[in-house]
Design a protein around this motif. Structure first.
Motif, short mmCIF file in Angstrom:
data_model
loop_
_atom_site.label_atom_id
_atom_site.label_comp_id
_atom_site.label_asym_id
_atom_site.label_seq_id
_atom_site.Cartn_x
_atom_site.Cartn_y
_atom_site.Cartn_z
N ALA A 1 1.08 -1.28 0.04
CA ALA A 1 -0.02 0.04 -0.03
C ALA A 1 0.98 1.26 0.04
O ALA A 1 1.95 1.29 0.61
CB ALA A 1 -0.93 -0.11 1.32
N GLY A 2 0.58 2.33 -0.79
CA GLY A 2 1.43 3.29 -0.99
C GLY A 2 2.87 3.38 -1.85
O GLY A 2 3.41 4.32 -1.85
N HIS A 3 3.10 2.16 -2.39
CA HIS A 3 4.18 1.91 -2.85
C HIS A 3 3.89 1.37 -4.37
O HIS A 3 2.80 0.52 -4.64
CB HIS A 3 5.10 1.03 -2.48
CG HIS A 3 5.54 1.55 -1.13
ND1 HIS A 3 6.82 2.46 -0.98
CD2 HIS A 3 5.19 1.35 0.20
CE1 HIS A 3 7.07 2.56 0.58
NE2 HIS A 3 6.02 1.99 1.05
N PRO A 4 4.81 1.59 -5.43
CA PRO A 4 4.46 0.77 -6.73
C PRO A 4 4.94 -0.56 -6.51
O PRO A 4 5.79 -0.72 -5.90
CB PRO A 4 5.30 1.81 -7.52
CG PRO A 4 6.42 2.44 -6.92
CD PRO A 4 5.86 2.50 -5.53
N THR A 5 4.00 -1.34 -7.29
CA THR A 5 4.34 -2.83 -7.62
C THR A 5 5.54 -2.83 -8.24
O THR A 5 5.93 -2.43 -9.31
CB THR A 5 3.17 -3.35 -8.13
OG1 THR A 5 2.03 -3.14 -7.15
CG2 THR A 5 3.38 -4.88 -8.35
N ARG A 6 6.45 -3.95 -7.72
CA ARG A 6 7.57 -4.29 -8.61
C ARG A 6 7.59 -5.62 -8.92
O ARG A 6 7.20 -6.68 -8.22
CB ARG A 6 8.78 -4.21 -7.64
CG ARG A 6 9.31 -2.60 -7.68
CD ARG A 6 10.33 -2.40 -6.43
NE ARG A 6 10.53 -0.81 -6.21
CZ ARG A 6 11.33 -0.03 -7.18
NH1 ARG A 6 11.95 -0.62 -8.32
NH2 ARG A 6 11.46 1.24 -6.85
N HIS A 7 8.26 -5.94 -10.23
CA HIS A 7 8.18 -7.49 -10.67
C HIS A 7 9.79 -7.65 -10.82
O HIS A 7 10.36 -6.82 -11.79
CB HIS A 7 7.54 -7.55 -12.10
CG HIS A 7 7.96 -9.02 -12.61
ND1 HIS A 7 8.68 -8.85 -14.04
CD2 HIS A 7 7.57 -10.19 -12.51
CE1 HIS A 7 8.74 -10.01 -14.50
NE2 HIS A 7 8.36 -10.87 -13.78
N ASN A 8 10.25 -8.71 -10.16
CA ASN A 8 11.69 -8.83 -10.21
C ASN A 8 12.67 -7.48 -9.83
O ASN A 8 13.64 -7.07 -10.61
CB ASN A 8 12.05 -9.63 -11.23
CG ASN A 8 11.63 -10.98 -11.30
OD1 ASN A 8 11.04 -11.44 -10.26
ND2 ASN A 8 12.10 -11.71 -12.27
N GLY A 9 11.99 -6.44 -9.10
CA GLY A 9 12.53 -5.40 -8.92
C GLY A 9 12.47 -4.19 -9.53
O GLY A 9 12.58 -2.87 -9.32
N THR A 10 11.84 -4.41 -10.73
CA THR A 10 11.30 -3.21 -11.71
C THR A 10 9.99 -2.99 -11.65
O THR A 10 9.03 -3.75 -11.39
CB THR A 10 11.59 -3.67 -12.93
OG1 THR A 10 12.92 -4.16 -13.22
CG2 THR A 10 11.24 -2.64 -14.01
N VAL A 11 9.56 -1.37 -11.53
CA VAL A 11 8.22 -0.98 -11.23
C VAL A 11 7.43 -1.35 -12.60
O VAL A 11 7.78 -1.30 -13.44
CB VAL A 11 8.39 0.41 -11.18
CG1 VAL A 11 6.95 1.00 -11.18
CG2 VAL A 11 8.90 0.82 -9.77
N VAL A 12 6.20 -1.97 -12.32
CA VAL A 12 5.41 -2.30 -13.55
C VAL A 12 3.96 -1.62 -13.17
O VAL A 12 3.61 -1.05 -12.20
CB VAL A 12 5.04 -3.77 -13.33
CG1 VAL A 12 6.26 -4.48 -13.84
CG2 VAL A 12 4.51 -4.01 -12.29
N LYS A 13 3.25 -1.47 -14.51
CA LYS A 13 2.17 -0.70 -14.46
C LYS A 13 1.00 -1.51 -15.33
O LYS A 13 1.46 -2.26 -16.23
CB LYS A 13 1.98 0.57 -15.05
CG LYS A 13 3.04 1.80 -14.52
CD LYS A 13 2.29 2.49 -13.48
CE LYS A 13 3.33 3.46 -12.87
NZ LYS A 13 2.93 4.06 -11.60
#
Lengths: 194, 194
Positions: free
Chosen positions: B65-77
């Protein structure tokens, strides 16, 4: 040579390559790693060499008539599963059987199977060859979708035919029944055709 | 802590971990690499941290909550997909909706969607978070099957609720609607509830 993407060149030759550069297009475009590349070599219409390759998973099955099937270089065998009520069944989607494409027969097999998994693309042929699953049933397929699977599954001890139990060739129709255990193949064939 | 395999310990605590060591058991036992491990941390009943981990694929999504989601460390949208007729829809299996578990609603959404893919297990939440797909619809699930997906998908810009549009909590039921595009979520919600 016959390919999904580029038509046919000398399809009546003694030796014919049959290619599907990307089998599982819907997986490919949605980021699912189960899509694969299928390569079959036919002699006199029958597949004698098959490659089921999954570039996103670094996995490749190679089968050839008279040779044991290999997965990433290691010989693999199908597993014994003589009874459908213990079988893991694969199919691309239940919807492909609708509208007169074998739904009743497929549903009979599915209801007798231990479990059903959809959405494995051509990877399910490799899973049957390696003994992780037992049956793959497909409809509305073309020769480039299944001929490569024949040497792979049969070279591991299984059986692959159409829904009438006939061998798959360049002239086959749109339906596939692949089983790791030939006894299971017989059982599924009977239910498909009832 | 609440886990699929080991019951509940102090489920009324302010902070509760919710664990599913292997989500996608049928995939796990049939050699399909899409199974995953799901970890959620709830505060006052709401998931504030989620991990969707796929050990066989070396892929992990982390949302908070309050943070961008990361996939293997990289922000994803998530990707924009305001219209259902352009949407890639995921569901574990069509059969889970049968016998009074929302089949009519699911079928309405499916028939409007561009494509449907079954059998992706919890991997489909990651695909929605990363913008490879648009919708995941599930029924007959338990909290450990979906709470981890909430911070992952919402931290990437999507929306995850039950089929009434209510937030998912420790007290939620068995149904999930996850969408990458909040406008698409509204459209699917309307069809599910018609």
């Amino acid at each position: 040579m016959i390919g999904e993407e580029f038509g046919a060149d000398r399809p009546d030759a003694e030796h014919v390559w049959v290619l599907d550069p990307i089998d599982g297009t819907k997986s490919f475009i949605t980021g699912r790693p189960l899509f694969g590349t299928l390569i079959a070599l036919c002699r006199a219409g029958r597949p004698i060499l098959g490659v089921v390759d999954h570039p996103a998973l670094n996995e490749r099955w190679i089968g050839a008539a008279g040779h044991p099937t290999r997965h990433n270089g290691t010989v693999v065998k199908t597993r014994a599963c003589p009874s459908l009520d213990r079988a893991a069944l694969f199919a691309s989607s239940p919807h492909m059987f609708e509208d007169g494409h074998g739904e009743a027969g497929f549903t009979r097999v599915r209801r007798h199977a231990k479990l059903i998994q959809y959405g494995s693309d051509c990877y399910h042929y490799g899973l049957v060859a390696s003994g992780h699953g037992d049956l793959a049933i497909e409809a509305r397929m073309a020769i480039y979708d299944y001929l490569a699977a024949v040497p792979v599954v049969e070279g591991a001890g299984g059986r692959v035919t159409d829904w009438q139990g006939q061998p798959l060739t360049l002239a086959s129709g749109d339906r596939v029944l692949a089983a790791g255990d030939p006894a299971l193949h017989q059982q599924a064939l009977a239910l498909l055709g009832e």
